[in-house]
Enzyme design. Structure first.
Site, PDB file in Angstrom:
ATOM      1  N   CYS A  47       0.827  -1.212   0.000  1.00  0.00           N
ATOM      2  CA  CYS A  47       0.000   0.000   0.000  1.00  0.00           C
ATOM      3  C   CYS A  47       0.855   1.254   0.000  1.00  0.00           C
ATOM      4  CB  CYS A  47      -0.929  -0.008   1.210  1.00  0.00           C
ATOM      5  SG  CYS A  47      -1.951   1.472   1.340  1.00  0.00           S
ATOM      6  N   ALA A 122      11.949 -14.122   5.911  1.00  0.00           N
ATOM      7  CA  ALA A 122      11.479 -14.953   7.017  1.00  0.00           C
ATOM      8  C   ALA A 122      11.055 -16.321   6.518  1.00  0.00           C
ATOM      9  CB  ALA A 122      10.313 -14.275   7.721  1.00  0.00           C
ATOM     10  N   ALA A 273      -4.058  -5.668 -14.789  1.00  0.00           N
ATOM     11  CA  ALA A 273      -4.647  -5.273 -13.504  1.00  0.00           C
ATOM     12  C   ALA A 273      -5.851  -6.153 -13.226  1.00  0.00           C
ATOM     13  CB  ALA A 273      -5.041  -3.801 -13.541  1.00  0.00           C
ATOM     14  N   ASP A 315      -4.538  -9.029   3.938  1.00  0.00           N
ATOM     15  CA  ASP A 315      -4.922  -9.683   2.694  1.00  0.00           C
ATOM     16  C   ASP A 315      -4.845 -11.197   2.754  1.00  0.00           C
ATOM     17  OD1 ASP A 315      -5.175  -7.119   1.827  1.00  0.00           O
ATOM     18  OD2 ASP A 315      -3.615  -7.202   0.300  1.00  0.00           O
ATOM     19  N   HIS A 447     -22.625  24.533   5.615  1.00  0.00           N
ATOM     20  CA  HIS A 447     -22.994  24.993   4.275  1.00  0.00           C
ATOM     21  C   HIS A 447     -21.967  26.019   3.798  1.00  0.00           C
ATOM     22  CE1 HIS A 447     -25.544  26.261   0.927  1.00  0.00           C
ATOM     23  NE2 HIS A 447     -25.311  27.521   1.299  1.00  0.00           N
TER      24      HIS A 447
END
Length: 468
Positions: A47, A122, A273, A315, A447
């Site tokens: 990310c 690792a 992608a 993930d 506003h």
């Protein structure tokens, strides 16, 4: 061989891993974090290094350039500029500087909270032991608790292996020049975000999608303004089409449509992608006796795996593959290990698509709510009736609210429009706090702001709309 012992071992330094480590450190737990680095990142993970952050930087630069190009003609408010130019290599350098600042910040935070960082590959030996190949030699780490936060990797497309002209989003964000002709394979959020950015940078973009519409994960009503904008930018979209490989000369990508007919598209670059997959290989996961959920590690509401004191976040645990989901899971796990009573609630996870216009969704869509057996009230408020949107010259889009018909409990909120990503926190907070339509309708919104459309959509659902 050097040996380290700790209370907590975190494997992976992405959003889930580094947040778990920081929170564990804050709670006084002796913590070690192992991060390999490599093509898809170091501390901060995909990310921060090659995903969310750099892509938004490039998107911003593309927006700025395109707006300047549009202003070579007289704007509605009278501005006119000479034709601009962009030095894309400098854009990439600026993007890399942002990434560098943030990764350094992550490292500093880890050190502040006394997390030991071990850089290297690792390899799990068992559920409590990890061997790491570092630049200074091998190290063994033993810990009472192991948190798996290995993230995900770009999913390759067999007919178009990465290399040469075929690139992933990682390479797309580091190009030194803008391709004249870019073919994007996949019309999900990654493909459309980057395809839109390069179209604004004057690339001729063609998007190839196997489904019958773009952004298939979002409902049609939300996607419609994005499709209009892509058409206005001159982006060609081929639906029900698949990329079947490169032409013999390597200068074109072969496309096959649903009827079986084939064509070739000339391309200087081909961006694949088509999604991401959990990183399950290369760190000894097979040595653990973990229950799997398809291609993901199965976890319970505390992010505990089927092995005692082995946890998983981000993930590797499944969809949605979002950094903020991983961060939330990481914090939960650290607190559970520290003895707190915590669970991870996945009901309120905002999703943002940084297309033009942007899309935000939180909670259930009207269709999903009805499929769940709910009778609902649904109302939208268009930005065409929002003063702030008009002053920004960005009136395409709306905010939509879905609520239970009986007690008006808000079940889902969605928006499409310029800058609506900044409304995601308000939407998520409303669902997290169990807001009803009356709560939102009774809240005074400043506003003029885009957030007033949220207020008005809620009032409209109650039959009390003021400005439509």
């Amino acid at each position: 061989m050097a040996e380290i012992t700790a209370k907590v071992l975190v494997v992976g330094g992405g959003p889930g891993g580094y947040v778990a480590a920081i929170r564990a450190g804050q709670l006084g737990l002796d913590t070690v974090l192992v991060e390999q680095g490599g093509a898809e990142g170091g501390l901060g993970g995909t990310c921060l290094n090659v995903g969310c952050i750099p892509s938004k930087a490039v998107i911003h630069a593309a927006d700025a350039y395109h707006r300047a190009v549009e202003q070579t003609a007289v704007t509605p408010f009278g501005l006119r500029v000479e034709h601009p130019a962009i030095d894309f290599a400098r854009t990439v350098e600026w993007k890399d500087g942002i990434v560098g600042r943030l990764t350094s910040g992550v490292g500093a935070l880890l050190k502040r909270h006394k997390v030991k960082i071990v850089q290297g590959h690792a390899e799990l030996v068992d559920g409590k032991t990890c061997k790491v190949e570092t630049d200074t030699g091998p190290q063994t780490i033993r810990a009472e608790h192991v948190i798996l936060a290995t993230g995900s990797v770009t999913a390759p497309l067999p007919p178009l292996p990465f290399g040469g002209k075929v690139i992933s989003s990682t390479e797309a964000l580091s190009l030194q020049t803008i391709p004249k002709r870019l073919v994007v394979v996949g019309a999900g959020y990654i493909g459309l975000e980057l395809g839109t950015a390069f179209a604004k940078l004057d690339a001729k973009v063609t998007i190839v999608e196997a489904e019958d519409r773009i952004l298939p994960a979002y409902d049609t009503e939300l996607v419609r303004p994005v499709a209009r904008r892509l058409q206005a930018l001159g982006v060609d979209i081929l639906l029900r089409a698949r990329a079947s490989g490169l032409a013999e000369d390597g200068g074109s990508v072969l496309i096959e449509d649903g009827s079986g007919s084939k064509r070739s598209l000339p391309a200087d670059r081909i961006l694949v992608a088509t999604g991401r997959r959990a990183r399950l290989e290369g760190f000894g996961l097979e040595r653990l006796d973990l229950t799997m959920n398809g291609r993901f590690v199965a976890v319970d509401e505390r992010c505990a795996t089927s092995m005692r004191n082995v946890w998983a976040v981000g993930d590797i645990t499944g969809e949605p593959m979002l950094a903020h989901r991983a961060m939330a899971q990481g914090a939960v796990v650290a607190e559970v290990i520290a003895g707190h009573r915590r669970v991870f609630d996945s009901a309120v996870i905002p999703a943002v698509c940084f297309t033009d216009p942007e899309i935000v969704t939180v909670g259930l869509s009207p269709e999903a709510a009805r499929q769940a057996g709910r009778e609902v009230r649904v109302a939208s408020f268009p930005f065409q009736a929002n003063g702030r949107a008009l002053t920004l010259g960005a009136e395409d889009g709306f905010v939509r609210v879905t609520a239970r018909a009986d007690n008006h409990l808000v079940l889902g909120i969605a928006a499409v429009g310029a800058g609506v990503s900044e409304l995601a926190g308000s939407f998520a907070l409303a669902l997290e706090m169990g807001a009803r339509l009356e709560d939102i309708g009774g809240t005074i919104h400043a506003h003029p702001t885009l957030g007033e459309a949220f207020h008005e959509a809620s009032l409209r659902a109650l039959g009390e709309a003021l400005h439509i």
